[in-house]
Design a protein around this motif. Structure first.
Motif, mmCIF file in Angstrom:
data_model
loop_
_atom_site.group_PDB
_atom_site.id
_atom_site.type_symbol
_atom_site.label_atom_id
_atom_site.label_comp_id
_atom_site.label_asym_id
_atom_site.label_seq_id
_atom_site.Cartn_x
_atom_site.Cartn_y
_atom_site.Cartn_z
ATOM 1 N N CYS A 1 28.496 7.255 32.969
ATOM 2 C CA CYS A 1 27.599 7.263 34.135
ATOM 3 C C CYS A 1 28.361 7.613 35.407
ATOM 4 O O CYS A 1 27.920 8.444 36.202
ATOM 5 C CB CYS A 1 26.930 5.901 34.267
ATOM 6 N N VAL A 2 29.523 6.978 35.592
ATOM 7 C CA VAL A 2 30.323 7.259 36.787
ATOM 8 C C VAL A 2 30.847 8.687 36.749
ATOM 9 O O VAL A 2 30.825 9.399 37.761
ATOM 10 C CB VAL A 2 31.491 6.254 36.897
ATOM 11 N N GLY A 3 31.320 9.139 35.580
ATOM 12 C CA GLY A 3 31.827 10.505 35.468
ATOM 13 C C GLY A 3 30.787 11.539 35.836
ATOM 14 O O GLY A 3 31.085 12.521 36.543
ATOM 15 N N LYS A 4 29.550 11.342 35.380
ATOM 16 C CA LYS A 4 28.474 12.278 35.706
ATOM 17 C C LYS A 4 28.098 12.217 37.175
ATOM 18 O O LYS A 4 27.733 13.225 37.784
ATOM 19 C CB LYS A 4 27.257 11.996 34.835
ATOM 20 N N ALA A 5 28.202 11.027 37.768
ATOM 21 C CA ALA A 5 27.821 10.861 39.170
ATOM 22 C C ALA A 5 28.794 11.532 40.128
ATOM 23 O O ALA A 5 28.420 11.928 41.231
ATOM 24 C CB ALA A 5 27.710 9.375 39.507
ATOM 25 N N VAL A 6 30.063 11.648 39.710
ATOM 26 C CA VAL A 6 31.084 12.211 40.615
ATOM 27 C C VAL A 6 31.502 13.627 40.222
ATOM 28 O O VAL A 6 32.339 14.229 40.893
ATOM 29 C CB VAL A 6 32.322 11.289 40.671
ATOM 30 N N ALA A 7 30.932 14.158 39.150
ATOM 31 C CA ALA A 7 31.316 15.499 38.695
ATOM 32 C C ALA A 7 30.622 16.574 39.541
ATOM 33 O O ALA A 7 29.478 16.399 39.968
ATOM 34 C CB ALA A 7 30.931 15.682 37.229
ATOM 35 N N PRO A 8 31.298 17.690 39.816
ATOM 36 C CA PRO A 8 30.636 18.801 40.524
ATOM 37 C C PRO A 8 29.453 19.317 39.710
ATOM 38 O O PRO A 8 29.452 19.257 38.479
ATOM 39 C CB PRO A 8 31.740 19.863 40.637
#
Length: 456
Positions: free
Chosen positions: A107-114
């Protein structure tokens, strides 16, 4: 192209320097037992920085694993090719973590990914301030997950501009807060973003209240949960009795009773609940130390008159609706504190050495409990910034602060300074660490303002 591991490598290098300096061995990092106190502090900070940098990399990789394991890929899914049902199972198994932790990483990875548009044009991350905080090594994965989860929860009930403002503020204030403290700040920020959702949520929580009493193995078991409004009176009364229990335990030791049993907090809370039940049943214990325990319901004048806004109960993190506050404040033993535009000052100057009840209530309004560690008001005392006898300090709000016993000793023994800016209950308390803790002596915000979210 930016190197994704530069930040992590720099943090590891800083950790090695801190460890080597703490042991006095410039060429090697010896056992942790060889670290001096300054080294322990430096290594602890460096380890935290490494953890945050590692969290950022893990979140990025987890998001890509999720992308390569999406259901539409079928048998070509990365997770299935590795023998796992989905990406969560793959990440959990290889990382030795739970499924919930794996989901949070994704969830965090998707939220901060370009991101990019359908035509391939680049877009900023969904949560750019969280992304920037993690990229700079100021924000860890767990803190980021709390912020992202709350913002996504209220996405349909708040404006993009308000969410962006809240996200930026939370990311700026998260460093230095424990997760429990950050949750408290996020709770207030959520209520500010979605004030209309507070009262319906209260109704839902009231509907979920429960209490089970059952006997087994010679014990009576108590298992239950109360909504914030209903539980405030119970929590306040138990906190007051626990404080009295601590005081009695200290007196036993001071009087030389070395064999006196020192009950744990959990045991004192159980004793307090028993005392309350006995008192309610009409026993002769009329001297219970509850006279100083007061539930304070706080709201603005607009909230009182128009029913618009939010209210708070001392010792309870969850904000409540004005309707509940008005109903609750009508009960006996409840003090409603209505704050207008100007804060009235209760100032006794040097007429009295001890702070009055009215002054203490005003300090509770400003500090919220221990201004340093946030223990509940019932576990604190009002202390003079300038000693009343030695420094001729005044007994007024501008020279008073609420501190628990532990923080009071820490302030005096370790060289901390306290500065109060402003006047009245809207003043802010700042703690200035000694040079041994922070060579720059950067002030740290304390009191209620540290955890209450307000619009800029």
């Amino acid at each position: 192209m930016e190197d994704s591991l530069i930040g992590l490598e720099d943090a590891v290098a800083a950790l090695r320097r801190a460890w080597s300096g703490g042991t006095g061995k410039a060429d090697a990092a010896g056992p942790a037992s060889e670290l001096d106190r300054a080294g322990l502090v430096a290594v602890n900070h460096a380890l935290a920085a490494v953890g945050r940098r590692l969290d950022t990399v893990r979140a990025q990789v987890s998001a890509e694993i999720e992308h390569e394991s999406r259901p539409e890929l079928g048998p070509d899914s990365l997770a299935k090719q590795q023998g796992f049902r989905n990406c969560t199972a793959l990440i959990a198994a290889t990382g030795g973590i739970g499924a919930g932790d794996a989901k949070r990483l994704v969830c965090v990875g998707k939220a901060v990914a370009p991101r990019s548009t359908l035509t391939g044009e680049p877009l900023p991350p969904k949560h750019p301030h969280v992304a920037a905080g993690m990229a700079a090594g100021r924000l860890g994965q767990l803190a980021a997950a709390l912020i992202v989860g709350m913002l996504d929860k209220v996405a349909l009930r708040s404006s993009p501009g308000d969410r962006d403002q809240v996200e930026q503020t939370l990311v700026e204030r998260a460093p230095g807060l424990s997760l429990d403290q950050l949750r408290k700040l996020i709770t207030h920020a959520e209520a500010w973003l979605d004030p209309d959702g507070v009262e319906p949520a209260e109704r839902d929580r009231r509907g979920e209240r429960s209490l089970r009493l059952f006997e087994r193995d010679g014990f009576v078991y108590v298992d239950g949960k109360l909504d914030a409004v209903s539980g405030a009176s119970l929590k306040t009364a138990i906190d007051a009795l626990v404080t009295a229990g601590f005081r009695q335990s200290r007196n036993d030791v001071t009087c030389g009773d070395d064999d006196a049993l020192r009950p744990s907090v959990a045991q004192l809370q159980a004793d307090a609940l028993i005392q309350l039940a006995e008192h309610a049943l009409g026993c002769q214990h009329s001297d219970l130390p509850l006279s100083g325990a007061t539930v304070v319901v706080r709201m603005s004048l607009d909230a009182l008159t128009d029913g618009v806004g939010l209210a708070e109960i001392d010792g309870i993190t969850q904000p409540i609706s004005p309707a509940s506050a008005r109903r609750y404040a009508a009960a006996a033993g409840i003090i409603p504190a209505v704050l207008g535009g100007d804060s009235e000052i209760v100032d006794w100057g040097r007429k009295k050495r001890l702070f009055t009840l009215a002054q203490r209530l005003a300090l509770v309004e400003r500090d919220g409990g221990c201004a340093m560690c946030n223990l509940p008001p019932g576990m604190t005392k009002a202390h003079h910034l300038n000693w009343w006898l030695r420094d001729h300090g005044s007994t007024n709000l501008d020279e008073g602060v609420l501190l628990c016993e532990s923080c009071h000793h820490r302030i005096h023994d370790n060289g901390w300074d306290i500065r109060i800016e402003g006047r009245g209950v809207e003043a802010r308390v700042w703690f200035i660490p000694p040079p041994t803790v922070d060579p720059g002596r950067t002030p740290r915000l304390g009191g209620r303002a540290r955890f209450c979210y307000q619009a800029a």
